[in-house]
Design a protein around this motif. Structure first.
Motif: not given
Ligand code: SAM
Length: 261
Positions: A11, A44, A48, A68, A102, A106
């Motif tokens: 990622f 991630g 941000v 992450m 995010v 989910v």
């Molecule tokens: C597309 S990435 C975006 C990461 C970051 N926000 C960025 O803009 O670079 C999605 C992120 O959401 C996290 N994630 C997925 N499901 C989640 C959950 N239930 N609770 C918290 N984080 C979650 C993943 O591990 C990943 O780091």
């Protein structure tokens, strides 16, 4: 295995640069100002959250994937390993809560946004981004590769009854349904510049629509997809040989109600 398990390094090499584009607008919509308490959910690698720290906020970041969290800790002082929909943080503890790409990852987006609202002080701001539908060219490229090699998209992790339309109305409805007030949603459009090999890191590591469809496929199918990708990506090469992919995101924000539900 979770969707993000073991994918932090890949990622960081690929999608993190795409997702970074919306960070300034997301923080602006959240009312970033020196001294505010800001929570970045699903941080991630901390893009941000680090920008919010630079803007003078007191920042807490959380992510559900340990890899992450480890990468984010290099750029953000306080990073918790925790996942939506239940974060181990007190009610109304933050002036602003953000989630960049995010709530589309989910299983219950409405419950996830309600958790963001719970954590926001009355009158504070919640801001989120998601990818739109119909797909912009960047995302459509993966759909076209799948079609070229006969791959079916992986089923959504969100049950139909809990899903939302990836339109301004759909995302605004998600936020309003979770209790936010004064909700607004608009589209941000830009061109993501990368190169053919770097952009393949995502699907090669199970990320994005193509990556999910390729998971568990044999080597011949993966090779056919790579070959179709090279052929289709050629239409997006600029004069310098860089891959220039038009894309867009939906940015929605709202204000937490005075009585936390
Ligand atoms: C597309 S990435 C975006 C990461 C970051 N926000 C960025 O803009 O670079 C999605 C992120 O959401 C996290 N994630 C997925 N499901 C989640 C959950 N239930 N609770 C918290 N984080 C979650 C993943 O591990 C990943 O780091």
């Amino acid at each position: 295995m979770g969707k993000w398990t073991g994918r932090a390094a890949a990622f960081a090499d690929s999608y993190v640069h795409l997702c970074a584009y919306t960070a300034p607008a997301l923080l602006s919509a959240a009312g970033l100002a020196p001294g505010i308490r800001l929570l970045d959910v699903g941080t991630g690698t901390g893009t941000v959250a680090a920008l919010a720290v630079a803007g003078g906020a007191t920042v807490t970041a959380v992510d559900a994937e340990p890899g992450m969290v480890e990468l984010a800790r290099a750029v953000v002082p306080e990073v918790l390993h925790a996942g939506l929909p239940d974060l181990p943080l007190p009610d109304a503890a933050f002036d602003a809560v953000v989630a960049n790409f995010v709530v589309n990852h989910v299983t219950d987006p409405g419950r996830a946004v309600a958790e963001l609202v719970r954590l926001t002080t009355p009158g504070g701001r919640v801001a989120v981004t998601v990818w739109p539908h119909p797909s912009p060219p960047l995302q459509q490229l993966w759909n076209d590769v799948m079609a070229a090699v006969g791959l079916t998209p992986a089923p959504s992790i969100i049950p139909p009854s809990l899903n939302f339309a990836r339109t301004a109305e759909g995302v605004a409805g998600l936020l309003t349904g979770a209790g936010l007030r004064d909700v607004a949603c608009h589209t941000i459009s830009w061109t993501h510049r990368t190169d053919v090999d770097t952009w393949w890191i995502g699907p090669a590591n199970g990320m994005g629509a193509l990556g999910e469809a390729l998971a568990g496929q044999d080597a011949a199918t993966v090779a056919a997809a790579r070959s179709a990708y090279e052929r289709l990506a050629a239409g997006f090469l600029d004069d310098d040989g860089a891959l220039a992919l038009p894309t867009a995101a939906l940015l929605a924000s709202g204000r937490a109600p005075s009585v936390v539900r």
